[in-house]
Scaffold this motif. Structure first.
Motif, PDB file in Angstrom:
ATOM      1  N   GLU A   1       0.831  -1.207   0.000  1.00  0.00           N
ATOM      2  CA  GLU A   1       0.000   0.000   0.000  1.00  0.00           C
ATOM      3  C   GLU A   1       0.870   1.264   0.000  1.00  0.00           C
ATOM      4  O   GLU A   1       0.579   2.237  -0.723  1.00  0.00           O
ATOM      5  CB  GLU A   1      -0.930   0.018   1.208  1.00  0.00           C
ATOM      6  CG  GLU A   1      -1.953  -1.110   1.229  1.00  0.00           C
ATOM      7  CD  GLU A   1      -1.446  -2.340   1.969  1.00  0.00           C
ATOM      8  OE1 GLU A   1      -2.256  -3.231   2.263  1.00  0.00           O
ATOM      9  OE2 GLU A   1      -0.227  -2.389   2.252  1.00  0.00           O
ATOM     10  N   THR A   2       1.939   1.232   0.800  1.00  0.00           N
ATOM     11  CA  THR A   2       2.849   2.380   0.817  1.00  0.00           C
ATOM     12  C   THR A   2       3.556   2.539  -0.518  1.00  0.00           C
ATOM     13  O   THR A   2       3.778   3.663  -0.983  1.00  0.00           O
ATOM     14  CB  THR A   2       3.867   2.209   1.953  1.00  0.00           C
ATOM     15  OG1 THR A   2       3.182   2.171   3.197  1.00  0.00           O
ATOM     16  CG2 THR A   2       4.859   3.355   1.970  1.00  0.00           C
TER      17      THR A   2
ATOM     18  N   GLU B   1       4.179   5.791  -5.562  1.00  0.00           N
ATOM     19  CA  GLU B   1       4.075   6.021  -7.011  1.00  0.00           C
ATOM     20  C   GLU B   1       3.157   7.198  -7.306  1.00  0.00           C
ATOM     21  O   GLU B   1       3.461   8.040  -8.167  1.00  0.00           O
ATOM     22  CB  GLU B   1       3.558   4.755  -7.695  1.00  0.00           C
ATOM     23  CG  GLU B   1       4.517   3.580  -7.657  1.00  0.00           C
ATOM     24  CD  GLU B   1       5.797   3.873  -8.405  1.00  0.00           C
ATOM     25  OE1 GLU B   1       5.767   4.653  -9.382  1.00  0.00           O
ATOM     26  OE2 GLU B   1       6.852   3.317  -8.022  1.00  0.00           O
ATOM     27  N   MET B   2       2.036   7.302  -6.614  1.00  0.00           N
ATOM     28  CA  MET B   2       1.136   8.434  -6.822  1.00  0.00           C
ATOM     29  C   MET B   2       1.775   9.744  -6.343  1.00  0.00           C
ATOM     30  O   MET B   2       1.592  10.805  -6.953  1.00  0.00           O
ATOM     31  CB  MET B   2      -0.182   8.205  -6.078  1.00  0.00           C
ATOM     32  CG  MET B   2      -0.948   6.966  -6.530  1.00  0.00           C
ATOM     33  SD  MET B   2      -1.426   6.978  -8.259  1.00  0.00           S
ATOM     34  CE  MET B   2      -0.282   5.757  -8.940  1.00  0.00           C
ATOM     35  N   TYR B   3       2.533   9.660  -5.265  1.00  0.00           N
ATOM     36  CA  TYR B   3       3.236  10.836  -4.758  1.00  0.00           C
ATOM     37  C   TYR B   3       4.276  11.323  -5.768  1.00  0.00           C
ATOM     38  O   TYR B   3       4.412  12.525  -6.014  1.00  0.00           O
ATOM     39  CB  TYR B   3       3.894  10.484  -3.425  1.00  0.00           C
ATOM     40  CG  TYR B   3       4.854  11.528  -2.896  1.00  0.00           C
ATOM     41  CD1 TYR B   3       4.397  12.693  -2.288  1.00  0.00           C
ATOM     42  CD2 TYR B   3       6.233  11.336  -2.994  1.00  0.00           C
ATOM     43  CE1 TYR B   3       5.288  13.647  -1.806  1.00  0.00           C
ATOM     44  CE2 TYR B   3       7.130  12.284  -2.514  1.00  0.00           C
ATOM     45  CZ  TYR B   3       6.648  13.435  -1.922  1.00  0.00           C
ATOM     46  OH  TYR B   3       7.532  14.384  -1.444  1.00  0.00           O
TER      47      TYR B   3
ATOM     48  N   LEU C   1      -6.288   6.619  -0.834  1.00  0.00           N
ATOM     49  CA  LEU C   1      -6.396   5.521   0.128  1.00  0.00           C
ATOM     50  C   LEU C   1      -5.028   5.130   0.662  1.00  0.00           C
ATOM     51  O   LEU C   1      -4.912   4.722   1.829  1.00  0.00           O
ATOM     52  CB  LEU C   1      -7.073   4.324  -0.541  1.00  0.00           C
ATOM     53  CG  LEU C   1      -7.244   3.067   0.313  1.00  0.00           C
ATOM     54  CD1 LEU C   1      -8.210   3.327   1.471  1.00  0.00           C
ATOM     55  CD2 LEU C   1      -7.725   1.897  -0.536  1.00  0.00           C
ATOM     56  N   PHE C   2      -3.985   5.258  -0.127  1.00  0.00           N
ATOM     57  CA  PHE C   2      -2.655   4.808   0.258  1.00  0.00           C
ATOM     58  C   PHE C   2      -1.765   5.950   0.757  1.00  0.00           C
ATOM     59  O   PHE C   2      -0.723   5.688   1.342  1.00  0.00           O
ATOM     60  CB  PHE C   2      -1.981   4.132  -0.932  1.00  0.00           C
ATOM     61  CG  PHE C   2      -2.860   3.156  -1.643  1.00  0.00           C
ATOM     62  CD1 PHE C   2      -3.210   1.956  -1.049  1.00  0.00           C
ATOM     63  CD2 PHE C   2      -3.379   3.442  -2.893  1.00  0.00           C
ATOM     64  CE1 PHE C   2      -4.027   1.045  -1.695  1.00  0.00           C
ATOM     65  CE2 PHE C   2      -4.197   2.544  -3.545  1.00  0.00           C
ATOM     66  CZ  PHE C   2      -4.544   1.348  -2.955  1.00  0.00           C
ATOM     67  N   SER C   3      -2.189   7.181   0.521  1.00  0.00           N
ATOM     68  CA  SER C   3      -1.462   8.352   1.020  1.00  0.00           C
ATOM     69  C   SER C   3      -2.493   9.385   1.467  1.00  0.00           C
ATOM     70  O   SER C   3      -2.942  10.221   0.680  1.00  0.00           O
ATOM     71  CB  SER C   3      -0.557   8.930  -0.073  1.00  0.00           C
ATOM     72  OG  SER C   3       0.138  10.060   0.399  1.00  0.00           O
TER      73      SER C   3
ATOM     74  N   CYS D   1       2.229  -3.585   8.164  1.00  0.00           N
ATOM     75  CA  CYS D   1       1.999  -2.137   8.199  1.00  0.00           C
ATOM     76  C   CYS D   1       0.519  -1.854   8.012  1.00  0.00           C
ATOM     77  O   CYS D   1      -0.240  -2.698   7.529  1.00  0.00           O
ATOM     78  CB  CYS D   1       2.821  -1.425   7.108  1.00  0.00           C
ATOM     79  SG  CYS D   1       2.349  -1.872   5.428  1.00  0.00           S
ATOM     80  N   GLY D   2       0.156  -0.645   8.415  1.00  0.00           N
ATOM     81  CA  GLY D   2      -1.186  -0.152   8.135  1.00  0.00           C
ATOM     82  C   GLY D   2      -2.226  -0.562   9.147  1.00  0.00           C
ATOM     83  O   GLY D   2      -2.014  -1.445   9.989  1.00  0.00           O
TER      84      GLY D   2
END
Length: 813
Positions: free
Chosen positions: A540-541, A546-548, A610-612, A682-683
């Motif tokens: 997820e991170t 990648e989106m960041y 959702l991931f960031s 994580c998460g």
């Protein structure tokens, strides 16, 4: 005369000191100057009239009863019998002053008319706007606003003054309510005026619209909408996820859950950075989202599966995390639908060009907010171009209609071939994105080489988004479409490329995370942890990173283009006089590509939210900087494009594209929540079989009544009637829309018929004027010929009366 003298003796002139009884009010009477027997000309139903009667003594009988009030009459000196019946009201009559026998000149159906007859000895005229008793009993139509009445300004001003003179008879409570309603409306107006000064970039956007027109202004309005949307989304996430996580982490609330046997090795995840790292390492971590950035509230992996239960209070971080993401998407959808509704109403009100593009362009095309000669000339060139586009489209349509069968077949075959070439280019771009993603994820290096390797998918996506649309635009010129069709095709291809390229990136990541769906195979890396733990310890991170990187790289490319391309280009054009630089000119500010870039950026944020969770905040800061950068480059480096996007539904199209991006992000959210196993190390969902599992677990912890209610909502007994009701409502709305559409089409056809009627009447008037001018010229010519002939006759007749010429000297020589 004897009868008149006898009448005066018996009936002396009335005393006008008190001519009105207690029932008569608000009446104006001017009696005639001569005595006349009127009998009883007015009945008890007449109202709203003012009478001008003879001023001398006359036997009136009972001219005014108790029901007459506020009427306008100018009566003659002669006996008219009973000229007015009981149904006439609100009329202004001026009758002749001489004796004429008019038994009943006006029937009972005439109303609201103005008659002007030869009149003498008439008094002043006054009006009263109160209704008659018969009109009060009748059902009056609903009053319209004065602004909506089809009256000219002079008449509207008169009606407004009459309305101001009205003094309503109300009770004390009614007077108090009217006073307070006026005060409340005044307060609302002041509040709106004050809040208008708090609108984000109000003066800046007005200045942009004044210098560059409404087309460029629409881009900045769309940018402001996205800034507000992202900021409100961040507030939502911060209130329910970020702040509770910070508070619970500071108080050391952690949950303990029994671990499943065989998954202990999947819990190994320690991204904590080295505290003695050098500065360059911090810079690389900041740009790539690794190191200290990975172990922060920016990404999914830093949040715990904390559940706090105390006296009268409980808070579930995993459930709040999931529901906040769902409400975030729903909130964005509602905002888009509301904005699309307002834009759609504006498009329908504009008529879609049914009246004619030429009429719309001539009468409503000018932007009165322009300031300066430069903006005015640009707008003139823009209007000139739009007229040229209309003419070009008409010529292309006529040319297409005149094509033979063989020419049409060859043209469409060539277009199919060009579309295949475009699809091949887009497919090659997708393949390059997939290869770059696989290569970037499979190789792990450090330093600047590792940074370039991590940014390889972002570089390929940005390059393809620049090169492929440029080639597609050049190919579109060969397809010989109309200009509007060419622009729409270019936009559709660009939208398809941008959104699907993001989908290809995500699909490639899912294939590597889930081992191409082969989880149960013995040779698979996903057998133990149900995902590729060896490559993605916290997948997820990794998706959030990648989106960041896509968001950050898009911002860096925009700043680099501004500094390295647009400013040097402006300097070269302004200070270099060679033909090449003058031919290139300044950078054009193209609205559609810039708006599509915003849509792409917002889609990336929705995909990675959702991931960031802090990605909406980053996007808000990014769009804020975008505004000032675009404003600087607009005023300093760019000029408005001469060939603008001319469609009236452009704003609706942009929002529709934004909705497609939201749908893509929603698919990513649903697939991640329902199908992929969460990371163990994580998460907040680290020990759940899926992210959705926390919802049934939270429902089971509720009371029996709450569970029964939720189960009833999710059961068929509730869902089937709801579905049927939704279908009925949808059918009703569809039928209503169809009826409204037919009404709009009927009104459009009526407008076209009215235009044809006006054109026919104009032609008739022109023909009649030409005919009358011709007849007038013929009459004038005949008159001139007659005058010339008469003058000649007079001269010849005068000559014949003399034996010699009248100008000669008659004396003999």
């Amino acid at each position: 005369m004897e009868l008149r003298e006898f009448h005066n003796q018996v009936f002396p002139p009335p005393d006008y000191g008190s001519p009105y009884d207690s029932q008569q009010s608000l009446r104006v009477r001017t009696l005639p100057a001569e005595d006349t027997d009127y009998g009883s000309p007015y009945d008890s139903q007449q109202s709203l009239r003012v009478r001008t009667l003879p001023a001398q003594d006359t036997d009136y009988g009972i001219p005014y009863d108790s029901q007459q009030s506020l009427r306008v009459r100018t009566l003659p000196v002669t006996d008219y019998g009973s000229p007015y019946d009981s149904q006439q009201s609100l009329r202004l009559r001026t009758l002749p002053a001489k004796g004429t026998d008019n038994d009943s000149p006006y029937d009972s159906q005439q109303s609201l008319r103005s008659r002007t007859l030869p009149a003498q000895d008439t008094g002043g005229v006054q009006f009263d706007w109160a209704p008659t008793p018969a009109e009060e009993d009748a059902k009056e139509p609903e009053p319209q606003k004065l602004r909506e009445l089809p009256l000219h300004m002079g008449l509207k001003r008169a009606v407004w003054q009459v309305q101001k003179m009205k003094i309503p008879v109300v009770s004390r409570w009614g007077s108090w309510s009217i006073k307070h309603s006026k005060s409340f409306r005044h307060f609302c107006e002041i509040a709106k005026e004050v809040l208008s000064y708090l609108v984000l970039w109000r003066k800046g956007i007005q200045k942009i619209g004044g210098h560059f027109g409404g087309g460029v202004q629409s881009y900045f309005l769309f940018l402001r909408f996205l800034v507000i949307l992202n900021f409100l989304s961040f507030l939502l996430i911060a209130a329910f996820v970020l702040i509770p996580s910070i508070v619970f982490r500071s108080t050391n609330f952690n949950s303990t859950t029994n671990l499943t046997a065989g998954v202990e090795e999947c819990l190994q995840y320690d991204p904590k950075p080295d505290p003695l790292a050098v500065f360059i390492t911090y810079f690389l971590d900041l740009v790539s989202g690794t190191g200290f950035m990975e172990y922060s509230y920016l990404f999914y992996g830093y949040y715990n599966n904390t559940m706090v239960v105390s006296e009268g209070f409980s808070y579930n971080i995993p459930l709040a995390y999931l529901l906040t993401a769902a409400f975030y998407f729903i909130f964005c959808l509602i905002c888009m639908i509301v904005r699309m509704g307002s834009v759609a109403r504006a498009v329908v009100a504009a008529g879609g060009g049914a009246v004619g593009n030429y009429s719309m362009l001539v009468f409503t095309g000018w932007d009165h907010g322009l300031q300066g000669d430069r903006a005015t000339k640009l707008k003139q060139n823009n209007l000139r171009y739009q007229l040229q586009v209309d003419l070009e489209e008409e010529s292309l349509k006529r040319k297409a209609a005149s094509l033979t069968l063989n020419q049409a077949i060859s043209l469409y075959t060539f277009r199919v071939f060009l579309n295949l070439v475009v699809l091949a280019l887009i497919g090659a771009a997708f393949y390059a994105i997939a290869l770059a993603t696989q290569f970037s994820q499979s190789n792990a290096t450090t330093g600047f080489e590792g940074l370039l390797l991590q940014y390889l998918p972002s570089i390929v996506i940005t390059t393809s988004n620049f090169v492929v649309p440029f080639l597609c635009d050049k190919i579109a010129l060969l397809e010989k479409h109309t200009p509007s069709t060419t622009v729409i095709l270019a936009l559709l291809r660009a939208v398809f490329l941008r959104l699907v390229s993001l989908g290809v990136l995500l699909y490639t990541l899912w294939e590597q995370i889930t081992c191409s769906g082969d989880i149960s195979s013995a040779n698979s890396n996903c057998t133990i942890c149900s995902y590729n733990y060896n490559q993605y310890k916290c997948w997820e991170t990794r998706v959030g990173q990648e989106m960041y990187k896509l968001t950050l790289f898009d911002f860096l490319i925009t700043i680099a283009t501004l500094i390295l391309v647009e400013f040097p280009r402006r300097i070269m054009v302004d200070h270099c006089s060679c033909k090449l630089t003058q031919w290139v000119g300044r950078q054009e500010f193209l609205v559609p590509p810039n708006v599509l870039a915003l849509v792409y950026s917002q889609t990336v944020v929705w995909t990675g939210a959702l991931f960031s969770p802090l990605l909406p905040l980053i996007n808000t800061i990014k769009f804020l900087l975008f505004f000032y950068c675009k404003k600087i480059t607009l005023f300093q480096n760019c000029r408005p494009a001469l060939r603008t996007f001319r469609s009236t539904s452009s704003n609706f199209f942009f929002l529709l594209v934004l909705l497609f991006g939201w749908m893509l992000a929603s698919v990513v959210l649903l697939y991640s929540v329902a199908k992929i196993h969460p990371s163990y190390g994580c998460g907040p969902f680290r020990l759940s079989q899926s992210m959705w599992q926390v919802v049934p677990e939270a429902v089971n912890m509720l009371t029996s009544t709450s569970k029964e209610f939720l189960f009833y909502i999710g059961s068929q007994r509730f869902s089937i009637p709801l579905f049927l009701f939704s279908c009925v409502l949808l059918c009703y709305v569809g039928a209503l829309t169809s009826v409204h559409g037919k009404s709009v089409e009927l009104l459009k056809s009526q407008c076209k018929l009215e235009q044809r009627d006006k054109q026919f009447l104009v032609r008739q008037i022109e023909e009649l004027n030409a005919k009358m001018q011709k007849e007038q010229r013929v009459a004038q010519q005949q008159q001139r010929d007659t005058e010339r002939f008469n003058q000649t006759e007079r001269q010849s007749t005068g000559y014949n009366n003399y034996a010699f010429h009248p100008d000669d000297d008659p004396r003999p020589y």
